[in-house]
Enzyme design. Structure first.
Site, PDB file in Angstrom:
ATOM      1  N   GLY A  67      31.618 -39.975  24.497  1.00 41.44           N
ATOM      2  CA  GLY A  67      31.462 -37.974  24.355  1.00 41.44           C
ATOM      3  C   GLY A  67      30.540 -37.714  25.679  1.00 41.44           C
ATOM      4  O   GLY A  67      30.239 -38.221  26.724  1.00 41.44           O
ATOM      5  N   ASP A 147      27.677 -45.151  18.065  1.00 36.67           N
ATOM      6  CA  ASP A 147      27.938 -44.638  16.893  1.00 36.67           C
ATOM      7  C   ASP A 147      30.005 -44.888  16.462  1.00 36.67           C
ATOM      8  O   ASP A 147      30.436 -44.761  17.339  1.00 36.67           O
ATOM      9  CB  ASP A 147      27.486 -43.393  17.488  1.00 36.67           C
ATOM     10  CG  ASP A 147      28.310 -42.473  18.381  1.00 36.67           C
ATOM     11  OD1 ASP A 147      28.113 -42.645  19.390  1.00 36.67           O
ATOM     12  OD2 ASP A 147      27.643 -41.229  18.899  1.00 36.67           O
TER      13      ASP A 147
END
Length: 364
Positions: A67, A147
């Protein structure tokens, strides 16, 4: 081909094609990339002329390095948690769509695939590696936690391997991924152009796409008889990570054992807070479905990005790049479990979640 700057979108021979094109950033996912991918997936899912999705990278060294953590950091230090929530809820919604997509998704991973990139690939019907694939969930290195659904899919791995991957942030190669069943096929990079040629020219039978793809990939699949690193050390891994707390894991490591000592030395360099949060998250994810895990990770993120260790980890590794991590607390022995549990007390099950609101577009 439609140039969407950081993502290239096109349609060829009933295939919806997504090519990551933020090459200088190793395809770290920006919010605009996430939204472009999500928009294309939603459009193609209801398009009768699209039979499958093919996702790859235009980079020669990376599928997706994760990310856009630096952007999250920049918004966090200005207390802009709305951006953090917007970014993560859209990213996690995209990952959920991939996991539950009604048409086969092919993801070819040639090079690095870390963090958020793993979220793109894990839900694909066909996760295909090359000899250059390097896979990891290294979030504890920046004071964060694995995550993009890791509290769901790491718990699906046998024994304590999910804890090993999530806590240590260890990089896996294609042999590990095939052995663990994370990847479906291993195809050499030099042969992938032949696969693409077939995909773009074959006359497809619409009602039998998965079987046709399976036959193609099996034809080119490379079998490696060498044991993966995880296969060699699986008993070690299970023994080391079977304890209930980080303190117990580290205190029970036998330093006379070279493999265990190496794990200990690596863990001692990581954020003690992030390690404890990660272990607690994995325990809480056991038995939960993917959507619940993603919601839990989203809500946990809003707390963790405000911690000292997240800001210090990103600063040290990605901003200043001095790798002079100043964790606080500095040692796993100084961690108070009640403080870790307090972070999780902020998680509340609500009827309307930001991820649900984004997924409403999928349900019409």
């Amino acid at each position: 081909m439609k140039n969407m700057k950081e993502v290239m979108i096109e349609e060829i021979n009933h295939i919806g094609i997504i090519k990551l094109n933020r090459i200088k950033a190793l395809n770290a996912l920006s919010l605009s990339m996430i939204n472009d991918i999500k928009k294309a997936l939603l459009a193609w899912e209801n398009d009768p002329e699209i039979y499958m999705i093919y996702m790859s990278s235009l980079s020669e060294t990376a599928f997706c390095a994760g990310g856009d953590v630096k952007k999250l950091y920049q918004h966090t230090i200005t207390d802009d948690l709305d951006y953090v929530s917007t970014y993560l809820s859209n990213q996690y919604a995209m990952d959920y769509i991939i996991h539950t997509y009604s048409k086969p998704i092919i993801t070819y991973v040639n090079g690095y695939i870390f963090g958020g990139g793993v979220g793109l690939a894990m839900g694909a019907k066909f996760f295909i590696t090359s000899e250059h694939t390097k896979y990891g969930m290294p979030e504890t290195q920046i004071g964060f936690f694995p995550d993009v659904g890791a509290s769901y899919f790491l718990n699906k791995l046998p024994n304590q391997i999910g804890r090993y991957i999530g806590l240590l942030g260890q990089t896996l190669d294609y042999k590990d991924l095939i052995y663990l069943g994370i990847a479906d096929y291993h195809i050499l990079a030099s042969n992938w152009h032949s696969i693409v040629d077939i995909l773009y020219k074959k006359k497809w039978i619409k009602d039998d796409i998965s079987n046709q793809l399976d036959h193609i990939f099996r034809t080119y699949n490379e079998i490696d008889e060498h044991k993966s690193d995880i296969e060699k050390h699986e008993t070690h891994i299970d023994h080391i990570f079977s304890h209930d707390t980080i303190r117990e894991i580290l205190d029970h490591i036998t330093l006379s054992d070279g493999y265990a000592k190496d794990i200990s030395q690596k863990m001692l360099k990581l954020s003690p807070t992030a390690l404890n949060i990660t272990l607690e998250l994995l325990k809480k994810g056991e038995g939960k479905d993917l959507l619940l895990c993603l919601k839990m990770e989203h809500d946990l993120s809003l707390s963790v990005v405000q911690t000292h260790d997240f800001k210090e980890g990103v600063r040290s590794l990605l901003v200043d790049k001095d790798k002079a991590f100043n964790w606080n607390p500095s040692s796993y022995k100084k961690i108070k479990i009640k403080d870790i549990k307090e972070i999780f007390k902020t998680l509340k099950e609500v009827k309307s979640h930001p991820i649900d609101k984004i997924l409403e577009a999928r349900n019409g």
